[in-house]
Write an enzyme that holds these catalytic residues in place. Structure first.
Site, PDB file in Angstrom:
ATOM      1  N   PRO A 163     -12.571  -0.273  -0.155  1.00 16.23           N
ATOM      2  CG  PRO A 163     -11.918  -0.347  -2.388  1.00 16.23           C
ATOM      3  CD  PRO A 163     -12.815   0.374  -1.453  1.00 16.23           C
TER       4      PRO A 163
ATOM      5  CE1 TYR B 225      -4.261  -1.592   1.271  1.00 16.05           C
ATOM      6  CE2 TYR B 225      -2.651  -3.231   1.952  1.00 16.05           C
ATOM      7  CZ  TYR B 225      -3.955  -2.874   1.678  1.00 16.05           C
ATOM      8  OH  TYR B 225      -4.958  -3.808   1.807  1.00 16.05           O
TER       9      TYR B 225
ATOM     10  CE1 TYR C 168      -5.090  -5.225   4.862  1.00 12.86           C
ATOM     11  CE2 TYR C 168      -3.417  -6.895   5.266  1.00 12.86           C
ATOM     12  CZ  TYR C 168      -4.115  -6.087   4.390  1.00 12.86           C
ATOM     13  OH  TYR C 168      -3.850  -6.146   3.046  1.00 12.86           O
TER      14      TYR C 168
HETATM   15  C1  LIG Z   1     -15.883  -2.623  -8.186  1.00 12.99           C
HETATM   16  C2  LIG Z   1     -15.723  -3.307  -6.839  1.00 12.99           C
HETATM   17  C3  LIG Z   1     -14.423  -3.633  -6.364  1.00 12.99           C
HETATM   18  C4  LIG Z   1     -14.274  -4.261  -5.109  1.00 12.99           C
HETATM   19  N1  LIG Z   1     -13.022  -4.576  -4.642  1.00 12.99           N
HETATM   20  C5  LIG Z   1     -12.889  -5.170  -3.410  1.00 12.99           C
HETATM   21  C6  LIG Z   1     -11.629  -5.510  -2.859  1.00 12.99           C
HETATM   22  O1  LIG Z   1     -10.588  -5.258  -3.474  1.00 12.99           O
HETATM   23  N2  LIG Z   1     -11.584  -6.128  -1.627  1.00 12.99           N
HETATM   24  C7  LIG Z   1     -12.726  -6.446  -0.910  1.00 12.99           C
HETATM   25  O2  LIG Z   1     -12.673  -7.035   0.185  1.00 12.99           O
HETATM   26  N3  LIG Z   1     -13.922  -6.125  -1.404  1.00 12.99           N
HETATM   27  C8  LIG Z   1     -14.021  -5.512  -2.620  1.00 12.99           C
HETATM   28  N4  LIG Z   1     -15.234  -5.214  -3.119  1.00 12.99           N
HETATM   29  C9  LIG Z   1     -16.350  -5.598  -2.309  1.00 12.99           C
HETATM   30  C10 LIG Z   1     -16.710  -7.064  -2.514  1.00 12.99           C
HETATM   31  O3  LIG Z   1     -16.542  -7.413  -3.846  1.00 12.99           O
HETATM   32  C11 LIG Z   1     -18.131  -7.198  -2.039  1.00 12.99           C
HETATM   33  O4  LIG Z   1     -18.138  -6.911  -0.648  1.00 12.99           O
HETATM   34  C12 LIG Z   1     -18.749  -8.555  -2.302  1.00 12.99           C
HETATM   35  O5  LIG Z   1     -18.947  -8.736  -3.686  1.00 12.99           O
HETATM   36  C13 LIG Z   1     -20.090  -8.674  -1.571  1.00 12.99           C
HETATM   37  O6  LIG Z   1     -20.796  -9.777  -2.029  1.00 12.99           O
HETATM   38  P1  LIG Z   1     -22.386  -9.756  -2.088  1.00 12.99           P
HETATM   39  O7  LIG Z   1     -22.769 -11.078  -2.609  1.00 12.99           O
HETATM   40  O8  LIG Z   1     -22.915  -9.304  -0.779  1.00 12.99           O
HETATM   41  O9  LIG Z   1     -22.760  -8.595  -3.118  1.00 12.99           O
HETATM   42  P2  LIG Z   1     -22.513  -8.572  -4.701  1.00 12.99           P
HETATM   43  O10 LIG Z   1     -21.222  -9.190  -5.049  1.00 12.99           O
HETATM   44  O11 LIG Z   1     -22.776  -7.164  -5.118  1.00 12.99           O
HETATM   45  O12 LIG Z   1     -23.646  -9.513  -5.262  1.00 12.99           O
HETATM   46  C14 LIG Z   1     -24.998  -9.107  -5.298  1.00 12.99           C
HETATM   47  C15 LIG Z   1     -25.694  -9.876  -6.395  1.00 12.99           C
HETATM   48  O13 LIG Z   1     -27.061  -9.512  -6.409  1.00 12.99           O
HETATM   49  C16 LIG Z   1     -27.480  -9.320  -7.751  1.00 12.99           C
HETATM   50  N5  LIG Z   1     -28.611  -8.394  -7.745  1.00 12.99           N
HETATM   51  C17 LIG Z   1     -28.613  -7.053  -7.552  1.00 12.99           C
HETATM   52  N6  LIG Z   1     -29.852  -6.555  -7.619  1.00 12.99           N
HETATM   53  C18 LIG Z   1     -30.672  -7.597  -7.847  1.00 12.99           C
HETATM   54  C19 LIG Z   1     -32.070  -7.725  -8.014  1.00 12.99           C
HETATM   55  N7  LIG Z   1     -32.867  -6.657  -7.968  1.00 12.99           N
HETATM   56  N8  LIG Z   1     -32.595  -8.945  -8.233  1.00 12.99           N
HETATM   57  C20 LIG Z   1     -31.778 -10.048  -8.272  1.00 12.99           C
HETATM   58  N9  LIG Z   1     -30.442  -9.986  -8.150  1.00 12.99           N
HETATM   59  C21 LIG Z   1     -29.890  -8.787  -7.919  1.00 12.99           C
HETATM   60  C22 LIG Z   1     -26.248  -8.753  -8.441  1.00 12.99           C
HETATM   61  O14 LIG Z   1     -26.278  -8.949  -9.854  1.00 12.99           O
HETATM   62  C23 LIG Z   1     -25.136  -9.560  -7.782  1.00 12.99           C
HETATM   63  O15 LIG Z   1     -24.861 -10.759  -8.463  1.00 12.99           O
HETATM   64  C24 LIG Z   1     -15.420  -4.570  -4.349  1.00 12.99           C
HETATM   65  C25 LIG Z   1     -16.688  -4.244  -4.833  1.00 12.99           C
HETATM   66  C26 LIG Z   1     -16.863  -3.594  -6.052  1.00 12.99           C
HETATM   67  C27 LIG Z   1     -18.254  -3.227  -6.530  1.00 12.99           C
END
Ligand SMILES: Cc1cc2nc3c(=O)[nH]c(=O)nc-3n(C[C@H](O)[C@H](O)[C@H](O)COP(=O)(O)OP(=O)(O)OC[C@H]3O[C@@H](n4cnc5c(N)ncnc54)[C@H](O)[C@@H]3O)c2cc1C
Length: 393
Positions: free
Chosen positions: A294, A202, A386
């Site tokens: 992040p 970092y 961390y």
């Molecule tokens: C661009 C980006 C970069 C990231 N980088 C990091 C990182 O480096 N380190 C880290 O720890 N975390 C990172 N994160 C965070 C991490 O990726 C998320 O915390 C993790 O994906 C959470 O998982 P989730 O399943 O809760 O949500 P999500 O991964 O967002 O999954 C939600 C799902 O719900 C679906 N969905 C949404 N709305 C609807 C609906 N109305 N109907 C049906 N389905 C729906 C979406 O398509 C998606 O597949 C990042 C996030 C983003 C957006």
């Protein structure tokens, strides 16, 4: 119109929804996942990559740890740089470690595990709407291939990320939202070059923050802080690599190898928590409930821990007819979530250039890093947060 029934209707097929589906299924709890996007889209999404050891254990228990154990890279430390100064923070002294394994790979493992067990994953489920979570028989409405469907269930798990419908279905007079939006973003590049260093580095620099992370021994994921209104298209590969080098200590910058970006995108940074995580039969988990910047690599880890706790509560409801864990879910999870929010916001504030920052603010950042370098107690507290040891409860 078709009608069907399940015990737990899960909205969202990201890591949270897929893992919840797997844990419930392993315990004999019937569930259906409704995902708005296509299977290919979900499998190609590039996001997080740093996994806490406690989270690795949860994934192993869910039967999705084999490839992670084979291919994940075990890290026993991390580096932080400020200008030319470099500080190494060792986790091993505290018996801690992290595993670097891409969220894309984890998603693949989860999808394969669900498909192997015959799980019901409905992709391209459009217009998902929630009805009746105040009563005992909620229903999920959705459209698939032009046909309307109704899914009756006992519980609805809102695992649909920050932009999903679940959180928005909680009445405004019930839901409290706490938010900080940061005045910059991260430009991330994925490229087939070996990691700059064996561990993450970092960098806090006058030009802005930078991070060199990795997904494997041959694939790097690197970031530079950028303006919120930047467009990833404005950043040629050459401009990105030059900027990354400019923010790293010279001896590290010399080791940066470059290659065309496989993926390049800008992510805004946000701290966000919704309270409570339960409204009637609707339960929120993962990014639907909270967002961390992040910087602390906590988003995916928090999501897995939410789901582990939520699965245990739902399983206790069905197996032991006890709702104690369900009743405690929101309060217990929020306590852990706020700890991760604190750490992620702190690390973000220490490492980034904020618009309008004074020389005093910069000296405070450098003093925080000096404290880490010179105080064993400060380093121990950093490692605890961390690596996730401080987030166990
Ligand atoms: C661009 C980006 C970069 C990231 N980088 C990091 C990182 O480096 N380190 C880290 O720890 N975390 C990172 N994160 C965070 C991490 O990726 C998320 O915390 C993790 O994906 C959470 O998982 P989730 O399943 O809760 O949500 P999500 O991964 O967002 O999954 C939600 C799902 O719900 C679906 N969905 C949404 N709305 C609807 C609906 N109305 N109907 C049906 N389905 C729906 C979406 O398509 C998606 O597949 C990042 C996030 C983003 C957006």
């Amino acid at each position: 119109m078709t009608a069907s029934r399940t015990q737990v209707g899960i909205i969202g097929g990201g890591p949270s929804g897929l893992l919840l589906s797997q844990l419930l299924d392993l315990a004999g709890v019937d569930n259906v996942v409704l995902e708005r996007r296509s299977r290919d889209y979900v499998l190609a999404r590039v996001r997080a990559g740093v996994i806490e050891q406690g989270v690795v254990k949860i994934l192993r228990a869910a039967g999705v740890g084999a490839r992670l154990d084979r291919e994940g890279l075990l890290h026993h430390g991390v580096e932080i740089a400020a200008g030319e100064a470099r500080y190494h923070i060792d986790f091993a002294a505290q018996g801690a470690s992290l595993t670097v394994y891409g969220q894309t790979e984890l998603t693949k493992d989860l999808v394969e595990a669900r498909e192997a067990r015959g799980g019901t994953l409905v992709y391209e489920a459009g217009d998902v709407a929630i009805e009746g979570v105040d009563g005992k028989q909620p229903r999920l409405h959705y459209r698939k291939d032009g046909v309307s469907h109704v899914l009756g269930c006992d519980f609805v798990a809102g695992c649909d990320g920050f932009h999903g419908v679940s959180r928005k279905s909680i009445p405004a007079n019930v839901l409290k939202m706490h938010e900080r939006v940061y005045p910059f973003g991260w430009l991330g590049v994925l490229a087939d070059v070996p990691p700059v260093l064996p561990e993450l580095i970092y960098a806090s620099h006058e030009r802005g923050f930078a991070l060199c992370s990795m997904r494997s021994a041959t694939r790097s994921r690197c970031y530079v802080q950028c303006a919120l209104d930047d467009d990833a298209e404005q950043w040629s590969d050459a401009r990105f690599w030059d900027e990354l080098r400019a923010r790293l200590p010279a001896e590290v910058a010399r080791q940066v190898r470059t290659a065309p970006a496989i993926e390049k995108s800008i992510a805004p940074l946000r701290s966000f928590v919704a309270e409570p995580l339960r409204h009637g039969q609707l339960l929120l988990a993962g990014d639907a409930a909270h967002i961390v910047p992040p910087t602390g690599a906590k988003g995916l880890n928090l999501a897995v821990r939410d789901v582990d706790q939520l699965a245990a509560a739902l399983i206790a409801h069905y197996r032991e007819t006890s709702d104690a864990l369900l009743d405690e879910y929101s309060a217990t999870a929020l306590r852990r979530i706020w700890k991760a929010e604190r750490f992620s916001a702190w690390l973000t504030s220490v490492l980034h250039v904020f618009p309008g920052r004074s020389s005093f603010d910069r000296r405070m950042q450098l003093a925080e890093l000096d404290q880490l370098a010179s105080s064993a107690a400060a380093r121990a507290a950093f490692v605890e947060s961390y690596t996730g040891a401080a987030l166990l409860s």
